[in-house]
Design an enzyme around this catalytic site. Structure first.
Site, PDB file in Angstrom:
ATOM      1  N   ARG A 167     172.990  57.535 -46.613  1.00 26.41           N
ATOM      2  CA  ARG A 167     172.307  57.236 -45.267  1.00 26.41           C
ATOM      3  C   ARG A 167     171.008  56.666 -45.522  1.00 26.41           C
ATOM      4  O   ARG A 167     170.693  55.327 -45.218  1.00 26.41           O
ATOM      5  CB  ARG A 167     172.235  58.311 -44.281  1.00 26.41           C
ATOM      6  CG  ARG A 167     173.338  58.329 -43.261  1.00 26.41           C
ATOM      7  CD  ARG A 167     174.658  58.815 -44.111  1.00 26.41           C
ATOM      8  NE  ARG A 167     175.792  59.039 -43.178  1.00 26.41           N
ATOM      9  CZ  ARG A 167     176.079  60.241 -42.697  1.00 26.41           C
ATOM     10  NH1 ARG A 167     175.472  61.213 -43.346  1.00 26.41           N
ATOM     11  NH2 ARG A 167     177.162  60.283 -41.831  1.00 26.41           N
ATOM     12  N   ASP A 196     179.242  57.233 -47.991  1.00 28.66           N
ATOM     13  CA  ASP A 196     179.268  57.064 -46.314  1.00 28.66           C
ATOM     14  C   ASP A 196     179.523  55.876 -45.780  1.00 28.66           C
ATOM     15  O   ASP A 196     179.654  54.800 -46.658  1.00 28.66           O
ATOM     16  CB  ASP A 196     178.095  58.104 -46.059  1.00 28.66           C
ATOM     17  CG  ASP A 196     178.763  58.905 -44.630  1.00 28.66           C
ATOM     18  OD1 ASP A 196     179.321  58.364 -43.761  1.00 28.66           O
ATOM     19  OD2 ASP A 196     178.437  60.198 -44.862  1.00 28.66           O
ATOM     20  N   HIS A 249     184.453  58.016 -42.862  1.00 23.98           N
ATOM     21  CA  HIS A 249     183.098  57.910 -43.337  1.00 23.98           C
ATOM     22  C   HIS A 249     183.324  56.855 -44.510  1.00 23.98           C
ATOM     23  O   HIS A 249     182.625  56.864 -45.574  1.00 23.98           O
ATOM     24  CB  HIS A 249     182.422  58.979 -43.813  1.00 23.98           C
ATOM     25  CG  HIS A 249     182.030  60.183 -42.800  1.00 23.98           C
ATOM     26  ND1 HIS A 249     180.781  59.818 -42.254  1.00 23.98           N
ATOM     27  CD2 HIS A 249     182.510  61.116 -42.232  1.00 23.98           C
ATOM     28  CE1 HIS A 249     180.446  60.767 -41.378  1.00 23.98           C
ATOM     29  NE2 HIS A 249     181.523  61.754 -41.241  1.00 23.98           N
ATOM     30  N   ASP A 312     185.607  65.041 -43.239  1.00 28.45           N
ATOM     31  CA  ASP A 312     185.206  65.420 -42.028  1.00 28.45           C
ATOM     32  C   ASP A 312     185.183  64.226 -41.157  1.00 28.45           C
ATOM     33  O   ASP A 312     185.490  63.240 -41.379  1.00 28.45           O
ATOM     34  CB  ASP A 312     183.645  65.841 -42.351  1.00 28.45           C
ATOM     35  CG  ASP A 312     182.830  64.737 -42.853  1.00 28.45           C
ATOM     36  OD1 ASP A 312     183.439  64.082 -43.564  1.00 28.45           O
ATOM     37  OD2 ASP A 312     181.777  64.680 -42.468  1.00 28.45           O
ATOM     38  N   GLU A 313     185.076  64.560 -39.771  1.00 29.27           N
ATOM     39  CA  GLU A 313     184.995  63.712 -38.729  1.00 29.27           C
ATOM     40  C   GLU A 313     185.765  62.325 -38.827  1.00 29.27           C
ATOM     41  O   GLU A 313     185.441  61.327 -38.705  1.00 29.27           O
ATOM     42  CB  GLU A 313     183.369  63.262 -38.657  1.00 29.27           C
ATOM     43  CG  GLU A 313     182.595  64.438 -38.584  1.00 29.27           C
ATOM     44  CD  GLU A 313     181.122  64.144 -38.056  1.00 29.27           C
ATOM     45  OE1 GLU A 313     180.758  64.359 -37.277  1.00 29.27           O
ATOM     46  OE2 GLU A 313     180.508  63.328 -39.299  1.00 29.27           O
ATOM     47  N   ASP A 411     168.756  69.674 -41.814  1.00 31.50           N
ATOM     48  CA  ASP A 411     168.533  68.509 -41.053  1.00 31.50           C
ATOM     49  C   ASP A 411     168.136  68.548 -39.697  1.00 31.50           C
ATOM     50  O   ASP A 411     167.743  67.787 -39.009  1.00 31.50           O
ATOM     51  CB  ASP A 411     169.377  67.307 -41.771  1.00 31.50           C
ATOM     52  CG  ASP A 411     170.888  67.704 -40.930  1.00 31.50           C
ATOM     53  OD1 ASP A 411     171.204  68.869 -41.088  1.00 31.50           O
ATOM     54  OD2 ASP A 411     171.475  66.689 -40.248  1.00 31.50           O
ATOM     55  N   TRP A 447     171.232  66.148 -44.393  1.00 30.01           N
ATOM     56  CA  TRP A 447     171.563  65.045 -44.136  1.00 30.01           C
ATOM     57  C   TRP A 447     170.579  63.985 -43.803  1.00 30.01           C
ATOM     58  O   TRP A 447     169.584  64.481 -43.287  1.00 30.01           O
ATOM     59  CB  TRP A 447     172.866  64.972 -42.831  1.00 30.01           C
ATOM     60  CG  TRP A 447     173.556  65.770 -43.393  1.00 30.01           C
ATOM     61  CD1 TRP A 447     174.006  67.118 -42.774  1.00 30.01           C
ATOM     62  CD2 TRP A 447     175.052  65.447 -43.919  1.00 30.01           C
ATOM     63  NE1 TRP A 447     175.078  67.770 -43.196  1.00 30.01           N
ATOM     64  CE2 TRP A 447     175.916  66.559 -43.964  1.00 30.01           C
ATOM     65  CE3 TRP A 447     175.456  64.463 -44.579  1.00 30.01           C
ATOM     66  CZ2 TRP A 447     177.104  66.605 -44.652  1.00 30.01           C
ATOM     67  CZ3 TRP A 447     176.492  64.411 -45.284  1.00 30.01           C
ATOM     68  CH2 TRP A 447     177.404  65.433 -45.240  1.00 30.01           C
ATOM     69  N   GLU A 449     170.034  60.821 -41.941  1.00 27.98           N
ATOM     70  CA  GLU A 449     169.814  59.793 -40.998  1.00 27.98           C
ATOM     71  C   GLU A 449     168.474  59.570 -40.710  1.00 27.98           C
ATOM     72  O   GLU A 449     168.012  58.741 -40.410  1.00 27.98           O
ATOM     73  CB  GLU A 449     170.815  60.436 -39.736  1.00 27.98           C
ATOM     74  CG  GLU A 449     172.211  60.030 -39.859  1.00 27.98           C
ATOM     75  CD  GLU A 449     172.917  61.571 -40.186  1.00 27.98           C
ATOM     76  OE1 GLU A 449     172.418  62.328 -40.883  1.00 27.98           O
ATOM     77  OE2 GLU A 449     174.119  61.531 -40.051  1.00 27.98           O
TER      78      GLU A 449
HETATM   79  C1  ACM Z   1     179.514  66.801 -41.560  1.00 28.83           C
HETATM   80  O1  ACM Z   1     178.291  67.089 -41.168  1.00 28.83           O
HETATM   81  N1  ACM Z   1     179.935  65.889 -40.875  1.00 28.83           N
HETATM   82  C2  ACM Z   1     180.270  67.527 -42.744  1.00 28.83           C
END
Ligand code: ACM
Length: 685
Positions: A167, A196, A249, A312-313, A411, A447, A449
């Protein structure tokens, strides 16, 4: 403060007197080690650090050990480099291998004659040196090491820190100083989140567009830099596990190589933070041809036998909305119980299995986020739980090795205490003894961001150390949150001497914002605000992109305000002592006085600060927080007077105060006052 409600009045005085008599001695013997060792027995003697310790190393010493000993001797920053008589004797059985779960046990003995370290492997020596660096104390004798006999080993083998370099790109120097911080608190896995939506941050010689066009800034690590980081980490007994997050991602991958995409869209580099659910196409063989080449290249760069493939996601929308993929899923019977609706989870599992086989062929064990868990996932896959403790327990019950990160997302700006109180295996764990063995440990996750390379350290440290202790130290020895904070405060400046910038950078940002040499009024506000918690920063009217500078007051504010926390501790003790009023003890009076002085400072500060906030467009948004801090201070002062005079607050006062405190809770500029909760407690609302 002890509760002495039933004791006669002189009893309280006695308690206080004993407290005064014992406190200095207790402070001298209290350990500042973090993480706490499994066993430490302190003696009465000491080893003065007046001259340098003379290292006694094995004849054929591992270069990593020799270097680490040199660093430790430097860091003990002895007044003279002349070697005295005292020795630092190092013995170990064999060279440890950071890429495996190798032995980290050690014993460390300090006597008035010198220091000796014994360990089965060189990894144990590195851990012992980290302990030794935290041992020095200072009193009127000067600087010295206390006489001590330490026997130590980790509770969990996997103690990680995830750094998201996708990020915001984090230059090598930033990674290295964080590796030094990790070594200091015995964290042993760097989970390097390299790719990502917003960027692919590692050089591929096979697919160079990944790093050159996948992001807007084009920043990435060269392969030489990756090798340098891996070697730097290994020399500190730290493994490096890379993460290549897929199938979602992956906007950066698709921007570079559109043949990977699922949906029939055109993609530009992604510059926002919201999850995209963009995913590569798991139904085309060309995707696997691509991954086969990419993974061949990437797995050789990282010696660790574990490799993180993300997972993920991905809500599957890219797949469900693409007729070609839907048809493929139907043809392969990837449908739900109704026989018709396509089931994205089955396609994800199919993808994971194929990636897993490719990794196995290259000697790697796959790790994935907890979304990849499903009945058809082979048991060897390691599951990293982030969405809650349930993921950890479910995965272990299905026979997977597991890592805990839920509760360790630093984070999100939650307190060190909240991470500290999160235990992978709490006393009430539902796991059987066999299942518990599958819990490898956990990872703090940073993380990025809302952290660039400038503020990163201040979002990681010192809170990551609370996770480090939770994962290293025996459960029974780590019950006191207050003592954890005491030791965290000792550790924090030590970490800066290693090169971390978590204390310096916020101060520099404040100076830059204040634009004057008098930074005090701005600091007084900044030190009692915190960024809004969890994911709220995404949702408060400010549109962040990858290009948004992170140099506002919210970025200089601590993730967890120490001033607010100490204010809360004082409030707790005053409130606990209330039954004793109106006969306040001197100690309580002193606490009331401290609270009063603090509140007066906040009240006056608003007057000093408002002109600066108004004159500086980048600070104007924080005006309301200063106003509200002054309002909270007024309430606190009024309440302190009531407590001291035994006056009962009127209903009208309580109603007005409730309204003031409710209003004070509102965020501004994605930051919030961290003292409101304690003020409520003081008032009893
Ligand atoms: C995550 O926080 N999406 C692994």
């Amino acid at each position: 403060m002890p509760k002495t409600g039933k004791a006669p009045k002189w009893g309280k005085w006695l308690v206080l007197l004993l407290g005064l008599l014992t406190r200095p001695a207790a402070a001298q013997t209290a350990s500042a080690l973090l993480p706490l060792p499994a066993e430490a027995n302190y003696g009465q003697g000491h080893l003065l650090l007046k001259t340098s310790l003379k290292p006694l190393l094995p004849a054929q010493v591992d270069p990593a050990v020799a270097d680490a000993v040199g660093r430790t001797i430097n860091r003990l920053s002895l007044a003279t480099k002349t070697a005295g008589l005292a020795t630092l004797q190092i013995r170990y059985g064999r060279v440890g291998r950071p890429e495996l779960f190798d032995e980290e046990r050690y014993s460390l003995r300090v006597t008035p004659m010198g220091v000796s370290i014994d360990a089965p492997t060189s990894l144990g020596v590195l851990r012992a040196l980290a302990t030794l660096e935290q041992l020095p104390r200072t009193d009127k004798k000067g600087r010295y090491l206390p006489e001590v006999d330490i026997r130590d080993q980790p509770r969990f083998a996997w103690r990680g820190l995830l750094i998201d370099a996708a990020r915001h790109f984090m230059p090598v120097a930033v990674i290295k100083r964080n590796l030094d911080g990790m070594a200091a608190v015995k964290l042993n896995v760097l989970h390097w989140h390299l790719t990502d939506d917003q960027g692919f941050r590692i050089e591929s010689k096979v697919f160079p567009r990944l790093q050159t066009v996948g992001s807007t800034d084009g920043l990435f690590y060269t392969q030489a830099e990756v090798r340098e980081v891996v070697a730097y980490a290994a020399a500190r007994g730290i493994r490096v596990v890379p993460e290549f997050d897929m199938p979602s991602h992956t906007t950066s991958w698709i921007v570079a190589y559109p043949r990977l995409k699922s949906a029939d869209s055109t993609y530009a580099p992604y510059t926002r933070w919201r999850t995209t659910n963009v995913a590569i196409d798991p139904t085309r063989e060309t995707t696997y041809t691509f991954l086969d080449s990419l993974l061949t290249e990437m797995t050789t760069l990282f010696p660790d036998p574990y490799f993180h493939a993300g997972g993920d996601e991905n809500d599957g929308r890219n797949w469900r909305r693409t007729p070609r993929i839907v048809a493929w899923m139907q043809a392969h019977k990837m449908v739900k119980a109704d026989g018709k609706t396509v089931d994205k989870h089955q396609l994800q599992t199919y993808f994971n299995r194929r990636v897993m086989v490719m990794l196995q062929q290259r000697g790697k064990t796959m790790i994935g986020w907890d979304e990849i868990l499903g009945p058809d996932l082979p048991k060897e896959a390691v599951i990293q739980s982030w969405r809650g403790k349930k993921g950890l327990n479910d995965a272990a019950k299905l026979g997977h090795p597991v890592l805990l990160s839920s509760g360790y997302y630093i984070d999100l700006n939650l307190s060190a205490a909240s991470s500290y109180l999160t235990d992978p295996l709490p006393p009430d764990t539902p796991l059987t003894a066999a299942e518990q063995k599958l819990v490898l440990g956990g990872e703090a996750a940073m993380w990025a961001e809302y952290a660039d390379s400038v503020v990163l350290d201040s979002r990681i440290w010192p809170r990551a150390a609370a996770v480090a202790e939770r994962l290293w130290s025996p459960q029974a020895a780590t019950q006191s949150v207050a003592d954890m904070y005491r030791r965290l405060n000792v550790l924090s400046p030590q970490l800066e001497t290693l090169g971390l910038r978590h204390r310096r950078v916020p101060e520099l940002l404040l100076k830059q914002m204040a634009g004057t040499s008098n930074v005090v009024p701005l600091r007084t506000l900044a030190e009692v605000i915190e960024p809004v918690k969890e994911y709220k920063r995404n949702f408060q009217g400010f549109n962040y992109t990858t290009a948004t500078p992170l140099n506002r007051l919210v970025d200089a504010a601590p993730a967890e305000s120490d001033v607010a926390r100490r204010f809360g501790v004082l409030v707790d003790s005053v409130v606990a002592f209330k039954p004793a009023s109106p006969n306040w003890l001197p100690a309580s009076l002193r606490q009331l006085g401290t609270l009063r002085a603090q509140a007066v400072r906040w009240q006056v500060n608003d007057v000093l600060l408002q002109p600066l906030l108004a004159a500086n467009p980048s600070l104007t948004e924080y005006g309301p927080l200063s106003t509200r801090l002054a309002a909270v201070a007024t309430v606190v002062l009024e309440r302190l007077t009531q407590l001291q005079t035994g006056q009962v607050p009127s209903l009208a006062w309580l109603a007005a105060t409730r309204a003031t405190l409710d209003a004070a809770q509102a965020p501004a500029g994605q930051a919030e006052l961290a003292v409101v909760k304690a003020a409520r407690k003081l008032v009893g609302l």
